[in-house]
Design a protein around this motif. Structure first.
Motif, short mmCIF file in Angstrom:
data_model
loop_
_atom_site.label_atom_id
_atom_site.label_comp_id
_atom_site.label_asym_id
_atom_site.label_seq_id
_atom_site.Cartn_x
_atom_site.Cartn_y
_atom_site.Cartn_z
N ARG A 63 0.83 -1.21 0.00
CA ARG A 63 0.00 0.00 0.00
C ARG A 63 0.86 1.26 0.00
N TRP A 64 1.91 1.26 0.83
CA TRP A 64 2.78 2.43 0.89
C TRP A 64 3.48 2.65 -0.45
N ALA A 65 4.01 1.60 -1.02
CA ALA A 65 4.73 1.71 -2.30
C ALA A 65 3.82 2.24 -3.40
N ALA A 66 2.57 1.80 -3.41
CA ALA A 66 1.63 2.26 -4.45
C ALA A 66 1.49 3.77 -4.45
N GLY A 67 1.56 4.38 -3.28
CA GLY A 67 1.39 5.83 -3.19
C GLY A 67 2.67 6.64 -3.12
N ASN A 68 3.81 5.95 -2.95
CA ASN A 68 5.04 6.69 -2.69
C ASN A 68 6.24 6.33 -3.56
#
Length: 157
Positions: A63-68
């Motif tokens: 989830r973090w990677a998808a946005g960052n």
């Protein structure tokens, strides 16, 4: 590819996060997302004790990677984790397009340990990452660190 000394250093960090999870009353799992340059981008540990069984660190990384992390960079990142991804986390990893996975202990090992230690049985089948994500770049388990992870699970039993 095999597990290198650099990989093992990041795996130790993931096992350290698993230890932190256990010490905070949670199941002992920890994961680290590393950039292609070798920088730690994000790390987390299990947070399922609050009642949300989806709060796995590997899922949080996806989830973090998808946005960052730019989509073009994600396939060159590596996820280091104390335990092999479950099917939910494997799918999230693939959907986001992250790269290599290196794990200290396998799902098969966890299943054996759970049976030996009397831990609760997972409601989800312990499938290897490669069955969920065909062609995934995966390395693990690491015999030395797997023993440490087993010891963490033994402490929780």
């Amino acid at each position: 590819m095999t597990i290198s000394d650099i990989d093992r250093d990041f795996l130790r960090r993931a096992v350290g996060l698993a230890t932190r999870a256990l010490e905070s009353g949670d199941e002992p799992f920890g994961s680290v997302l590393v950039s292609p340059e070798g920088d730690v981008l994000f790390e987390d540990h299990n947070r399922v004790s609050g009642g949300d069984a989806t709060q796995h660190p590997e899922f949080a990384i996806a989830r973090w990677a998808a946005g960052n992390v730019a989509a073009a960079i994600r396939p060159r990142c590596t996820v280091y984790t104390s335990g092999e991804h479950c099917p939910m986390c494997s799918a999230a990893h693939a959907w986001v397009g992250l790269g290599r996975i290196v794990y200290a202990s396998s799902s098969a090992q966890l299943g054996e340990w759970a049976a030996e230690l009397g831990l609760p049985v997972s409601p989800v089948a312990a499938l290897p990452i490669e069955l969920i994500v065909p062609g995934a770049d995966v390395d693990g388990p690491d015999p030395e660190l797997a023993a440490e992870v087993r010891a963490l699970h033994a402490r929780r039993s």
